[in-house]
Write a protein that holds these residues in place. Sequence first.
Motif, mmCIF file in Angstrom:
data_model
loop_
_atom_site.group_PDB
_atom_site.id
_atom_site.type_symbol
_atom_site.label_atom_id
_atom_site.label_comp_id
_atom_site.label_asym_id
_atom_site.label_seq_id
_atom_site.Cartn_x
_atom_site.Cartn_y
_atom_site.Cartn_z
ATOM 1 N N HIS A 195 -3.847 -40.096 -13.420
ATOM 2 C CA HIS A 195 -4.178 -39.023 -13.448
ATOM 3 C C HIS A 195 -3.951 -38.430 -12.688
ATOM 4 C CE1 HIS A 195 -7.414 -39.595 -16.867
ATOM 5 N NE2 HIS A 195 -6.157 -39.876 -17.315
ATOM 6 N N CYS A 196 -2.676 -36.987 -12.910
ATOM 7 C CA CYS A 196 -2.185 -35.970 -12.428
ATOM 8 C C CYS A 196 -3.901 -34.994 -11.461
ATOM 9 C CB CYS A 196 -1.438 -35.449 -12.144
ATOM 10 S SG CYS A 196 -1.078 -33.135 -11.250
ATOM 11 N N LYS A 197 -3.171 -35.570 -10.218
ATOM 12 C CA LYS A 197 -4.083 -34.613 -9.581
ATOM 13 C C LYS A 197 -4.704 -33.535 -9.089
ATOM 14 C CE LYS A 197 -1.895 -34.463 -4.829
ATOM 15 N NZ LYS A 197 -2.036 -32.972 -4.446
ATOM 16 N N THR A 198 -3.843 -32.554 -9.364
ATOM 17 C CA THR A 198 -4.517 -31.562 -10.212
ATOM 18 C C THR A 198 -4.531 -31.145 -11.385
ATOM 19 O OG1 THR A 198 -2.388 -30.744 -8.165
ATOM 20 C CG2 THR A 198 -3.326 -29.239 -10.021
ATOM 21 N N CYS A 199 -4.013 -32.182 -12.338
ATOM 22 C CA CYS A 199 -4.552 -30.655 -13.781
ATOM 23 C C CYS A 199 -4.863 -32.431 -14.513
ATOM 24 C CB CYS A 199 -2.708 -30.187 -14.816
ATOM 25 S SG CYS A 199 -2.072 -31.869 -14.748
ATOM 26 N N TYR A 200 -5.255 -33.510 -14.600
ATOM 27 C CA TYR A 200 -5.518 -34.938 -14.456
ATOM 28 C C TYR A 200 -4.405 -34.638 -16.032
ATOM 29 C CZ TYR A 200 -8.981 -33.517 -11.543
ATOM 30 O OH TYR A 200 -9.964 -32.968 -10.382
ATOM 31 N N GLN A 229 0.825 -36.140 -8.680
ATOM 32 C CA GLN A 229 1.368 -34.950 -8.769
ATOM 33 C C GLN A 229 2.172 -35.138 -9.964
ATOM 34 O OE1 GLN A 229 1.647 -31.311 -6.556
ATOM 35 N NE2 GLN A 229 0.228 -30.449 -7.505
ATOM 36 N N CYS A 230 2.082 -34.396 -11.170
ATOM 37 C CA CYS A 230 2.696 -34.450 -12.423
ATOM 38 C C CYS A 230 4.078 -33.402 -12.345
ATOM 39 C CB CYS A 230 1.947 -34.708 -13.402
ATOM 40 S SG CYS A 230 1.668 -32.857 -13.976
ATOM 41 N N PRO A 231 4.846 -33.853 -13.230
ATOM 42 C CA PRO A 231 6.396 -32.676 -13.426
ATOM 43 C C PRO A 231 6.120 -31.301 -13.608
ATOM 44 C CG PRO A 231 6.579 -34.612 -14.633
ATOM 45 C CD PRO A 231 5.072 -34.617 -14.072
ATOM 46 N N ILE A 232 4.562 -31.270 -14.162
ATOM 47 C CA ILE A 232 4.756 -30.165 -14.357
ATOM 48 C C ILE A 232 3.799 -28.726 -13.593
ATOM 49 C CG2 ILE A 232 3.416 -27.862 -15.625
ATOM 50 C CD1 ILE A 232 3.414 -30.368 -18.237
ATOM 51 N N CYS A 233 3.319 -29.740 -12.510
ATOM 52 C CA CYS A 233 2.364 -29.295 -11.930
ATOM 53 C C CYS A 233 3.021 -28.603 -10.870
ATOM 54 C CB CYS A 233 0.741 -29.916 -11.205
ATOM 55 S SG CYS A 233 -0.503 -29.979 -12.168
ATOM 56 N N SER A 234 3.996 -29.748 -10.379
ATOM 57 C CA SER A 234 4.996 -29.745 -9.042
ATOM 58 C C SER A 234 6.115 -29.445 -9.372
ATOM 59 C CB SER A 234 5.572 -31.173 -8.842
ATOM 60 O OG SER A 234 5.809 -32.055 -9.287
HETATM 61 ZN ZN LIG Z 1 -0.467 -31.922 -12.993
#
Ligand SMILES: [Zn+2]
Length: 198
Positions: A56-61, A68-73
Amino acid sequence: VQYLPQSIQKLIAELAKLPSIGNRSAERLAYYLINNPSLSLELAKSMHLAGEQVQHCKTCYFFSEQPQCPICSSEQRDSSLICIVEKPADLIAIEQAGIFKGKYHVLHGLWSPLKGQGTEEMKLDQLIKRAKAENTEEVIIATGATVEGEATALYIGQFLGEHQIKASRLAQGLPKGGDLEYLDDVTLSNALSGRTKI
Ligand SMILES: [Zn+2]
């Protein structure tokens, strides 16, 4: 079915644990896989790989192979808006509709005290911390129009309010019992653009 080899019985039993796969379908799938060994092998490999690499992305899960997922980054995404969804499939539905340029928070489940699903798993403290750090202006609660979806939205709305974070809810008019994942793009887009403050 004692006359079936043990390994096939085990395969059927495992397949039957998948959502919306009953015993009859599990049997059909098992026989199909046994008759197609190269497909079975590829399937087993991809399941193993996905299980190993996806976290899971550490920011948005959301699902991600990176911390970190591509959307968050992404620099293109607007951090002033965070959209809360029940599950990854809902995020995908919104992305495919192409109507939202903000960021997300994935709950991985709804608040459901009767099913033993508490509020802990929703990671709301992390959301608050993040919203404050990223100067988020609005959090859109995009859970579905089910009883649990509404209860969750109400709970999160209050929680955000206590932390002085502006929250909004998808517009009414979602089909009752509506799961976001299955909505068409137009309905989804109307629900998002017609959101109301809570
Ligand atoms: Zn994310």
